[in-house]
Design an enzyme around this catalytic site. Structure first.
Site, PDB file in Angstrom:
ATOM      1  N   ASN A 210       0.845  -1.205   0.000  1.00  0.00           N
ATOM      2  CA  ASN A 210       0.000   0.000   0.000  1.00  0.00           C
ATOM      3  C   ASN A 210       0.880   1.255   0.000  1.00  0.00           C
ATOM      4  OD1 ASN A 210       0.568   0.827   2.845  1.00  0.00           O
ATOM      5  ND2 ASN A 210      -0.354  -1.175   3.244  1.00  0.00           N
ATOM      6  N   ALA A 275       1.446   1.358  11.697  1.00  0.00           N
ATOM      7  CA  ALA A 275       1.695   0.670  10.428  1.00  0.00           C
ATOM      8  C   ALA A 275       0.399   0.511   9.644  1.00  0.00           C
ATOM      9  CB  ALA A 275       2.300  -0.704  10.703  1.00  0.00           C
ATOM     10  N   LYS A 289       8.441 -17.969  -9.698  1.00  0.00           N
ATOM     11  CA  LYS A 289       7.796 -16.811 -10.329  1.00  0.00           C
ATOM     12  C   LYS A 289       6.640 -17.272 -11.238  1.00  0.00           C
ATOM     13  CE  LYS A 289       8.696 -13.010 -13.430  1.00  0.00           C
ATOM     14  NZ  LYS A 289       9.529 -12.573 -14.516  1.00  0.00           N
ATOM     15  N   ASP A 306      -4.871  -9.424  13.104  1.00  0.00           N
ATOM     16  CA  ASP A 306      -4.928  -8.011  13.498  1.00  0.00           C
ATOM     17  C   ASP A 306      -3.967  -7.828  14.671  1.00  0.00           C
ATOM     18  OD1 ASP A 306      -5.597  -5.469  14.644  1.00  0.00           O
ATOM     19  OD2 ASP A 306      -7.414  -5.509  13.432  1.00  0.00           O
ATOM     20  N   ILE A 307      -2.818  -7.235  14.384  1.00  0.00           N
ATOM     21  CA  ILE A 307      -1.750  -7.118  15.391  1.00  0.00           C
ATOM     22  C   ILE A 307      -2.227  -6.264  16.569  1.00  0.00           C
ATOM     23  CG2 ILE A 307       0.644  -6.413  15.789  1.00  0.00           C
ATOM     24  CD1 ILE A 307       0.984  -6.644  12.671  1.00  0.00           C
ATOM     25  N   PHE A 323      -4.258   3.696  14.848  1.00  0.00           N
ATOM     26  CA  PHE A 323      -4.518   4.731  13.857  1.00  0.00           C
ATOM     27  C   PHE A 323      -5.716   4.297  13.019  1.00  0.00           C
ATOM     28  CE2 PHE A 323      -1.316   8.113  13.556  1.00  0.00           C
ATOM     29  CZ  PHE A 323      -0.501   7.729  14.601  1.00  0.00           C
ATOM     30  N   LYS A 337     -13.864   1.893  15.580  1.00  0.00           N
ATOM     31  CA  LYS A 337     -12.598   1.150  15.595  1.00  0.00           C
ATOM     32  C   LYS A 337     -12.039   1.082  17.006  1.00  0.00           C
ATOM     33  CE  LYS A 337     -10.729   1.239  11.806  1.00  0.00           C
ATOM     34  NZ  LYS A 337     -10.147   1.688  10.570  1.00  0.00           N
ATOM     35  N   LYS A 341     -11.706  -2.663  18.703  1.00  0.00           N
ATOM     36  CA  LYS A 341     -10.377  -3.212  18.984  1.00  0.00           C
ATOM     37  C   LYS A 341      -9.954  -2.983  20.442  1.00  0.00           C
ATOM     38  CE  LYS A 341      -8.730  -2.616  14.243  1.00  0.00           C
ATOM     39  NZ  LYS A 341      -7.585  -2.858  13.383  1.00  0.00           N
TER      40      LYS A 341
HETATM   41  O1  C5P Z   1      -8.897  -2.068  10.944  1.00  0.00           O
HETATM   42  P1  C5P Z   1      -7.921  -1.083  10.387  1.00  0.00           P
HETATM   43  O2  C5P Z   1      -6.889  -1.715   9.496  1.00  0.00           O
HETATM   44  O3  C5P Z   1      -8.531   0.113   9.743  1.00  0.00           O
HETATM   45  O4  C5P Z   1      -7.175  -0.524  11.696  1.00  0.00           O
HETATM   46  C1  C5P Z   1      -6.090   0.307  11.618  1.00  0.00           C
HETATM   47  C2  C5P Z   1      -5.246   0.167  12.853  1.00  0.00           C
HETATM   48  O5  C5P Z   1      -5.030  -1.217  13.145  1.00  0.00           O
HETATM   49  C3  C5P Z   1      -3.853   0.721  12.672  1.00  0.00           C
HETATM   50  O6  C5P Z   1      -3.430   1.196  13.928  1.00  0.00           O
HETATM   51  C4  C5P Z   1      -3.040  -0.469  12.205  1.00  0.00           C
HETATM   52  O7  C5P Z   1      -1.665  -0.319  12.512  1.00  0.00           O
HETATM   53  C5  C5P Z   1      -3.679  -1.595  12.980  1.00  0.00           C
HETATM   54  N1  C5P Z   1      -3.688  -2.903  12.289  1.00  0.00           N
HETATM   55  C6  C5P Z   1      -2.920  -3.942  12.772  1.00  0.00           C
HETATM   56  N2  C5P Z   1      -2.956  -5.173  12.157  1.00  0.00           N
HETATM   57  C7  C5P Z   1      -3.743  -5.370  11.085  1.00  0.00           C
HETATM   58  C8  C5P Z   1      -4.545  -4.325  10.597  1.00  0.00           C
HETATM   59  C9  C5P Z   1      -4.488  -3.099  11.216  1.00  0.00           C
HETATM   60  O8  C5P Z   1      -2.169  -3.761  13.754  1.00  0.00           O
HETATM   61  N3  C5P Z   1      -3.767  -6.540  10.506  1.00  0.00           N
END
Ligand code: C5P
Length: 411
Positions: A210, A275, A289, A306-307, A323, A337, A341
Site C-alpha cells: 500500500n 503501520a 515466479k 490483526d496485530i 490509527f 474502531k 479493537k
Molecule cells: O482495521 P484497520 O486496518 O482500519 O485498523 C487500523 C489500525 O489497526 C492501525 O493502527 C493499524 O496499525 C492496525 N492494524 C494492525 N494489524 C492489522 C490491521 C491493522 O495492527 N492486521
C-alpha cells in the site's frame, strides 16, 4: 543525543552588536543536523549582512514582511508553520517589548505571532537596559506565556561596561535548545511502535502493498524517544532511516510484523500501531515466479492477523494506541474502531485527499478516547507526532495514577 537533528529552526536576528554570534550559531545548528532559515529585522542588517547569513544557512534570508520574491519561495505563514522552533538570538530590548505587545510590524514579529511552535529568545543588551523595570516586566510576561529565555550572561559588554546583558555563548544556546525537545514525559517507559506498509508476497518477485510511507510512525517513534522513552520501532519496508536513539527491526509481511511485535511486547508500557498492515495476504504464495498465461489470473487471499487487536487483548496489555485511516465518515468509523479493537486511544486521519495522509509531509489528526476527543490541526508530521505523543503520555499517566489510587483505596 542531539534532539536538534532533523528539526526545522527559524533563527531570528535583531539589532544588537551580538548579531555576529548568530553566524556561529547558524553553523552549529546545522552541524547538529537542524535545517535553519534565517529571518533578520532591518536593524539586524546594520550589524551583519544577509549575504553572510545566507552563505552560512545555505538558504535565502528573509528580511521583509512584504517581499514578493521571498513570499514566492516560502510565505511567512508557511514559514511560521514550517518551524519546529523559533529562536531569536540576539533579542534586543526593543524586540522583547514588541513581542510582549504582540506587534506584527516586521516579518520576525509577525512570525512569532503566527507560529504555534515553541519560542526561545536569547537577550543581548547593555546592563542598564536589561535591568530596567520595563525590560524586566517584559521578560516576566514572556516567561508567563511560555517563551523560553536563554541568558543573558554576565561579563564584559560591547559598550565597555561590565554586567548582565551579554548574549549567552552559542554552545550553551545550542545545548538548551536541544533540551527543549526533550520533554522527559515518557522517561522510564518502554514503547513499541509499528510503522510503514507491509508486503504480502504473491511469488518470489511480486507482492501486494500500500501507499504508506512510514513517515507518521517514524515521527511518533522519534517523538517518543525525545520524550525519554526506550523505543522499539518495528517497520515495514520504507525509504527512511531509523530516528536517532530508536532501535529498529525491519520486517516485510503482516505475519512477520506480528511475530516481531509479539516477541517484544512483554513488559512494554505503550504500543502505538501506526503501520498500514495489509488486511489480506496471499493464501499460498507461489514458490517460483508465476508465468504469464493467456487467461486472467485469480489469486486467493486470506485475512492477516490483526496485530493491534491482538496486543489490546493481552492479559497484561500496554496502553494501546491505534490509527484509523479513513476516506469517509472519519468520526463514526474512528469511534467504532476504538471500541471494536478495545483501544485506549485512536488517532484518525482522512486519506485519499491531496496533501495529507499517506506519503504527505503534513497531516491532521482527530484523536478519540473514552469520553473525549481532540483535533490536532494540520502540521508537519514531526510536530504533529510530538503533540500526539504529549497527548498519549498525558492519558497514559492519568490512567496509571488512577489505577494506583484505586489499588491504594482497595488495599
Ligand atoms: O482495521 P484497520 O486496518 O482500519 O485498523 C487500523 C489500525 O489497526 C492501525 O493502527 C493499524 O496499525 C492496525 N492494524 C494492525 N494489524 C492489522 C490491521 C491493522 O495492527 N492486521
Amino acid at each position: 543525543m542531539s534532539y536538534l537533528s532533523g528539526k526545522n529552526i527559524v533563527l531570528g536576528i535583531t539589532g544588537s552588536i551580538a548579531a555576529y554570534k548568530s553566524a556561529e550559531l547558524v553553523r552549529e545548528l546545522r552541524e547538529a543536523g537542524a535545517e535553519v532559515r534565517v529571518v533578520m529585522t532591518e536593524a539586524a542588517t546594520s550589524f551583519i549582512t544577509p549575504l553572510t547569513m545566507q552563505a552560512l544557512s545555505g538558504k535565502p534570508v528573509h528580511t521583509r514582511l512584504v517581499d514578493d520574491e521571498a513570499e514566492a519561495v516560502m510565505g511567512h505563514i508557511q514559514l511560521a508553520r514550517w518551524a519546529d522552533l523559533i529562536v531569536v538570538a540576539p533579542a534586543s530590548a526593543d524586540f522583547l517589548a514588541r513581542l510582549v505587545q504582540g506587534r506584527a510590524n516586521d516579518l520576525l514579529a509577525a512570525l512569532c505571532l503566527a507560529t504555534s511552535a515553541p519560542l526561545a529568545v536569547v537577550p543581548a543588551m547593555n546592563t542598564g537596559m536589561w535591568e530596567h523595570p520595563a525590560t524586566q516586566d517584559n521578560v516576566a510576561r514572556l516567561r508567563q506565556r511560555g517563551v523560553r529565555l536563554l541568558g543573558p550572561a554576565e561579563g564584559d559588554l560591547a559598550c565597555g561596561e561590565y554586567g548582565t546583558g551579554r548574549m549567552l555563548e552559542t554552545g550553551l544556546v545550542l545545548q538548551q535548545l536541544g533540551d527543549s525537545f526533550d520533554t522527559g514525559q515518557l522517561s522510564g517507559c518502554r514503547v513499541v511502535v509499528t510503522a510503514g506498509p507491509t508486503r504480502e508476497p504473491i511469488d518470489p518477485v511480486r507482492y501486494i502493498s500500500n501507499r504508506s510511507s512510514g513517515k507518521m510512525g517514524y515521527a511518533v517513534a522519534q517523538a517518543a524517544a525525545e520524550a525519554g522513552a526506550d523505543v522499539l520501532l518495528i517497520s515495514g519496508p520504507v525509504a527512511l532511516t531509523a530516528p536517532q536513539g530508536v532501535k529498529r527491526i525491519l520486517v516485510e509481511s503482516a505475519g512477520d510484523m506480528q511475530e516481531a511485535v509479539m516477541a517484544d511486547i512483554d513488559g512494554c508500557d505503550l504500543f502505538v500501531a501506526a503501520a498500514a498492515v495489509a488486511d489480506y495476504t496471499i493464501d499460498r504464495p507461489a514458490v517460483q515466479k508465476l508465468k504469464k498465461r493467456a487467461r486472467d489470473l485469480q489469486i486467493a487471499l486470506k485475512r492477516t492477523p490483526d496485530i493491534l487487536a491482538g496486543v489490546a487483548a493481552l492479559p497484561d496489555r500496554p496502553f494501546t494506541v491505534g490509527f484509523a485511516a479513513e476516506t469517509e465518515d472519519l468520526e463514526v468509523n474512528a469511534r467504532k474502531k476504538r471500541l471494536s479493537k478495545s483501544l485506549d486511544l485512536v488517532a484518525a486521519n482522512l486519506v485519499g485527499q491531496p496533501g495529507t495522509g499517506f506519503d504527505a509531509d503534513e497531516n491532521r489528526l482527530h484523536v478519540f478516547w473514552e469520553g473525549g476527543s481532540r483535533l490536532l490541526p494540520t502540521a508537519p508530521k514531526q510536530r504533529l507526532a510530538r503533540e500526539l505523543v504529549r497527548l498519549i503520555a498525558d492519558h497514559y499517566h492519568n490512567r496509571r495514577n488512577a489505577r494506583e489510587t484505586h489499588a491504594k483505596d482497595s488495599a
